[in-house]
Scaffold this active site. Structure first.
Site, short mmCIF file in Angstrom:
data_model
loop_
_atom_site.label_atom_id
_atom_site.label_comp_id
_atom_site.label_asym_id
_atom_site.label_seq_id
_atom_site.Cartn_x
_atom_site.Cartn_y
_atom_site.Cartn_z
N TRP A 160 62.51 -16.45 28.80
CA TRP A 160 62.51 -15.49 28.02
C TRP A 160 62.14 -15.31 26.53
O TRP A 160 61.78 -14.13 25.98
CB TRP A 160 64.14 -14.67 28.19
CG TRP A 160 65.03 -15.62 27.95
CD1 TRP A 160 65.86 -16.12 28.66
CD2 TRP A 160 65.55 -16.10 26.69
NE1 TRP A 160 66.87 -16.96 28.23
CE2 TRP A 160 66.54 -17.02 26.76
CE3 TRP A 160 65.26 -16.02 25.31
CZ2 TRP A 160 67.32 -17.63 25.79
CZ3 TRP A 160 65.91 -16.65 24.09
CH2 TRP A 160 67.04 -17.64 24.47
N ASN A 161 61.84 -16.66 25.98
CA ASN A 161 61.60 -16.72 24.65
C ASN A 161 60.21 -16.20 24.13
O ASN A 161 60.21 -15.37 23.26
CB ASN A 161 62.17 -18.06 23.89
CG ASN A 161 61.56 -19.11 24.77
OD1 ASN A 161 61.00 -18.92 25.92
ND2 ASN A 161 61.23 -20.07 23.99
N LYS A 184 57.02 -16.08 38.76
CA LYS A 184 58.69 -15.62 38.64
C LYS A 184 59.19 -15.63 37.16
O LYS A 184 59.46 -16.67 36.45
CB LYS A 184 59.76 -16.50 39.42
CG LYS A 184 60.67 -15.83 39.98
CD LYS A 184 61.49 -15.07 39.13
CE LYS A 184 62.46 -16.20 38.39
NZ LYS A 184 63.47 -15.57 37.25
N GLY A 237 61.77 -23.86 30.56
CA GLY A 237 63.17 -23.41 30.32
C GLY A 237 64.17 -24.55 29.93
O GLY A 237 63.65 -25.61 29.40
N GLU A 259 58.24 -27.96 30.94
CA GLU A 259 58.78 -28.26 29.66
C GLU A 259 60.12 -27.69 29.38
O GLU A 259 60.45 -26.51 29.60
CB GLU A 259 57.68 -27.17 29.00
CG GLU A 259 57.44 -27.54 27.84
CD GLU A 259 58.04 -26.66 26.85
OE1 GLU A 259 59.40 -27.29 26.40
OE2 GLU A 259 57.98 -25.55 26.34
N LEU A 260 61.00 -28.39 28.77
CA LEU A 260 62.23 -28.26 29.01
C LEU A 260 63.18 -28.40 27.55
O LEU A 260 64.10 -28.70 27.39
CB LEU A 260 62.83 -29.50 29.71
CG LEU A 260 62.23 -29.43 30.98
CD1 LEU A 260 62.96 -30.49 31.87
CD2 LEU A 260 62.24 -28.28 31.94
N CYS A 293 61.69 -23.71 22.00
CA CYS A 293 61.84 -24.95 22.40
C CYS A 293 61.68 -25.96 21.58
O CYS A 293 62.23 -26.96 21.36
CB CYS A 293 60.96 -25.38 23.74
SG CYS A 293 59.34 -24.92 23.56
N GLU A 394 71.00 -28.56 23.04
CA GLU A 394 70.25 -27.39 22.50
C GLU A 394 71.05 -26.01 22.51
O GLU A 394 71.38 -25.81 23.53
CB GLU A 394 68.97 -27.35 23.58
CG GLU A 394 67.91 -26.31 23.21
CD GLU A 394 66.61 -26.21 24.09
OE1 GLU A 394 66.82 -26.07 25.24
OE2 GLU A 394 65.48 -26.21 23.59
P1 NAI Z 1 66.69 -21.31 32.33
O1 NAI Z 1 66.01 -22.44 32.17
O2 NAI Z 1 67.85 -21.35 33.25
O3 NAI Z 1 65.65 -20.14 32.98
C1 NAI Z 1 64.24 -20.28 32.88
C2 NAI Z 1 63.65 -19.80 34.10
O4 NAI Z 1 64.08 -20.34 35.18
C3 NAI Z 1 63.85 -18.17 34.64
O5 NAI Z 1 62.88 -17.46 34.86
C4 NAI Z 1 64.96 -18.41 35.54
O6 NAI Z 1 65.23 -17.25 36.41
C5 NAI Z 1 64.37 -19.64 36.31
N1 NAI Z 1 65.53 -20.51 36.83
C6 NAI Z 1 66.65 -20.72 36.49
N2 NAI Z 1 67.40 -21.67 37.52
C7 NAI Z 1 66.42 -21.75 38.60
C8 NAI Z 1 66.59 -22.41 39.81
N3 NAI Z 1 67.42 -23.15 40.22
N4 NAI Z 1 65.34 -22.37 40.43
C9 NAI Z 1 64.34 -21.80 40.18
N5 NAI Z 1 64.10 -21.05 38.96
C10 NAI Z 1 65.24 -21.03 38.21
O7 NAI Z 1 66.93 -20.64 30.88
P2 NAI Z 1 67.82 -19.18 30.75
O8 NAI Z 1 68.98 -19.21 31.61
O9 NAI Z 1 67.29 -18.17 30.64
O10 NAI Z 1 68.51 -19.86 29.51
C11 NAI Z 1 69.49 -20.90 29.60
C12 NAI Z 1 69.15 -21.80 28.21
O11 NAI Z 1 68.13 -22.59 28.52
C13 NAI Z 1 69.21 -21.24 27.12
O12 NAI Z 1 70.43 -21.29 26.58
C14 NAI Z 1 68.35 -22.23 26.24
O13 NAI Z 1 69.18 -23.12 25.70
C15 NAI Z 1 67.49 -22.75 27.26
N6 NAI Z 1 66.13 -22.42 27.37
C16 NAI Z 1 65.00 -23.15 26.75
C17 NAI Z 1 63.84 -22.68 26.80
C18 NAI Z 1 62.87 -23.68 26.32
O14 NAI Z 1 61.63 -23.22 25.98
N7 NAI Z 1 63.23 -24.73 26.23
C19 NAI Z 1 63.58 -21.45 27.12
C20 NAI Z 1 64.83 -20.60 27.32
C21 NAI Z 1 65.77 -20.83 27.28
#
Ligand code: NAI
Ligand code: MG
Length: 501
Positions: A160-161, A184, A237, A259-260, A293, A394
């Site tokens: 979402w960022n 997605k 994510g 990219e994590l 990130c 993070e």
């Molecule tokens: P997330 O990593 O859970 O979600 C990112 C994407 O992955 C979303 O589209 C989500 O629906 C999808 N997703 C989640 N679990 C999945 C699964 N098991 N299988 C397939 N797709 C899946 O991030 P979220 O919940 O939005 O935020 C959680 C934490 O992640 C945040 O608090 C932050 O610390 C971190 N984050 C890091 C980012 C980065 O660019 N490094 C970006 C966004 C969040």
């Protein structure tokens, strides 16, 4: 794509999935609300898709793949150029949607929307330059060469960022290489992707080349990862979701790029240009409310300049104007989502309990300019040591952990004492330090005397737990190709058919 136009009445706008170039309602008929963090209001509804919707989208992509891959590469390139122009013409509208859904500054999102056009041009130009090689072998009468072929249907899962930027990092090279996509987007910020894909139709892309299904990660996301016809998952994510996706992809031996995120150090030496370093540290952690990130969430500060530097840093950080991200004067907007806000506040408590000293902010912001309960004050903790959770995990919010160090050895030891390795900043006027430090830091990107610089021309990605693969630059196109080695015999005579040639 927009279904009803009810902005004025503040009724949520309903969107549908984008499959085969059309709006397709979710098979299960369920929708999820998406909130505007600036006003804490539901403003749109998007499909809560299930495996059935993912199946339909993958089917549409599969149907489109042969035609897309067989198109003249220069023609794919032209479509990408055309798309870039259309994106620029829609930059304001797209930026407004991004701001409405994730609360980032309009100024930043507008610049981002203009900039993403360059990715499509860069990779559009690369579409007809994907070359194989002729390999001289030690076999006589055999001609060996390689072809670089597209993979097929790519599943793209975005956060979402920076929804459209991070999508573009995947989509532009993937399409240029001849792949098709099922996207997605994050359940928190799906609208921009649904408004974005019709631009491909406008540019003349065949239906089914790009598709989007919205919904939760555990439903739509997991179904995409588990779909046998999706050959690769490109994900940005959190590291924990990335790990789950990697495990799911492993069951099918799928390709991945991940990219994590990170816990990136910004290292300030005593010989640094103070003013530049202060600004770099600020932009590293308070831009986008720390929700990037590459956030420079650990400030490693040489002890000899600690107090003087902190004084300057606090003065600038405290001057941040907090408020509506659409307004030009605003420096810091809300946190993007309700769960994220709770998470950031929780980490602030954790840091206090761990014994760190809060010298700025330290909680929810409800002062002048706050338009919802999703604002967090820019927060700085001093006296952090690298073993604390605030230094290891993070946070993804406007929270800076300041860790003092004595000398270079200690600085690099602390910098590398982390599970992550996405980015790092080095602030020094010493050329030797710049070169040596950038070699010693374990991170995919090292910035010296700058921070947060990115370009479509340069590879971006993580060391260690920050991920796998690279986005951007010449390297990224390889992530969407597979190599075939072709052997052509010019002499059919075989001495002994029972031996390997
Ligand atoms: P997330 O990593 O859970 O979600 C990112 C994407 O992955 C979303 O589209 C989500 O629906 C999808 N997703 C989640 N679990 C999945 C699964 N098991 N299988 C397939 N797709 C899946 O991030 P979220 O919940 O939005 O935020 C959680 C934490 O992640 C945040 O608090 C932050 O610390 C971190 N984050 C890091 C980012 C980065 O660019 N490094 C970006 C966004 C969040
Ligand atoms: Mg939202």
């Amino acid at each position: 794509m927009r279904h009803t136009s009810a902005h004025a009445r503040h009724e949520p706008v309903q969107y549908e999935n984008h499959i085969g170039g059309r709006n397709v309602p979710p098979a299960g008929g369920k929708y999820l609300d998406t909130e505007d963090p600036t006003f804490g209001r539901v403003w749109a509804r998007v499909p809560a898709s299930t495996a059935e919707d993912v199946d339909r989208a993958v089917e549409a992509a599969k149907k489109a793949f042969p035609g897309w891959a067989a198109l003249k590469p220069s023609q794919r390139g032209r479509l990408l150029y055309k798309l870039a122009d259309i994106i620029e013409a829609n930059a304001e509208r797209l930026a407004e949607i991004e701001v409405r859904d994730n609360g980032k500054l309009y100024a930043e999102m507008h610049a981002q929307m203009c900039y993403i056009a360059e990715w499509y041009r860069y990779y559009g130009g690369m579409a007809d330059k994907i070359e194989g090689v002729v390999i001289p072998t030690d076999k006589s009468n055999i001609f060996n060469f390689t072809r670089n072929e597209p993979l097929g249907v790519i599943g793209m899962i975005t956060p979402w960022n920076s929804p459209l930027l991070l999508l573009t990092w995947k989509l532009a090279p993937a399409l240029a290489a001849g792949n098709v996509a099922v996207i997605k987007p994050s359940e928190f910020t799906s609208v921009s992707t649904l408004e974005f894909l019709p631009l491909f139709t406008q540019a003349g892309f065949p239906p089914g080349v790009v598709n989007a299904v919205t919904g939760f990660g555990k439903d739509a996301g997991a179904s995409l990862v588990d779909h046998p016809d999706v050959v690769k998952i490109a994900f940005t994510g959190s590291d924990l979701s990335g790990q789950k996706i990697y495990e799911g992809a492993a069951r099918h031996i799928k390709h991945v790029t991940l990219e994590l995120g990170g816990k990136s150090p910004n290292i300030v030496f005593d010989d640094a240009n103070m003013e530049a370093a202060v600004n770099g540290v600020i932009s590293g952690i308070f831009a986008a409310s720390g929700q990037t990130c590459i956030a420079g969430s650990r400030l490693l500060l040489q002890r000899s300049i600690h107090d003087a530097f902190m004084e300057k840093l606090l003065a600038v950080a405290a001057s941040a104007r907090i408020g509506n991200p659409m307004e030009r004067e605003t420096n810091v907007g809300p946190v993007a989502t309700r769960p994220q806000c709770a998470k950031v506040l929780d980490y602030i408590d954790v840091a206090r309990q761990e014994g760190a000293t809060c010298v700025l902010g330290g909680g929810r912001y409800a002062g002048e300019g706050a338009t919802s309960d999703l604002f967090v004050s820019p927060t700085i903790f001093t006296g952090v040591n690298n073993a604390m959770r605030i230094a290891r995990e993070e946070v993804f919010g406007p929270v800076l952990a300041v860790i003092p160090f004595e000398d270079e050895e200690q600085a690099y030891a602390i910098a590398n004492d982390t599970a992550f390795g996405l980015g790092a900043g080095l602030w020094t006027s010493d050329m030797r330090r710049a070169i040596e430090g950038s070699a010693r830091i374990e991170a995919g990107t090292v910035w010296v005397n700058t921070y947060r610089a990115l370009s479509y021309t340069s590879p971006f990605g993580g060391y260690k737990r920050s991920g796998i693969g690279r986005e951007g630059g010449m390297e990224a196109i390889k992530e969407y190709l597979q190599t075939k080695s072709v052997w052509i015999c010019t002499d059919p005579a075989v001495d002994n058919p029972f031996l390997m040639r």
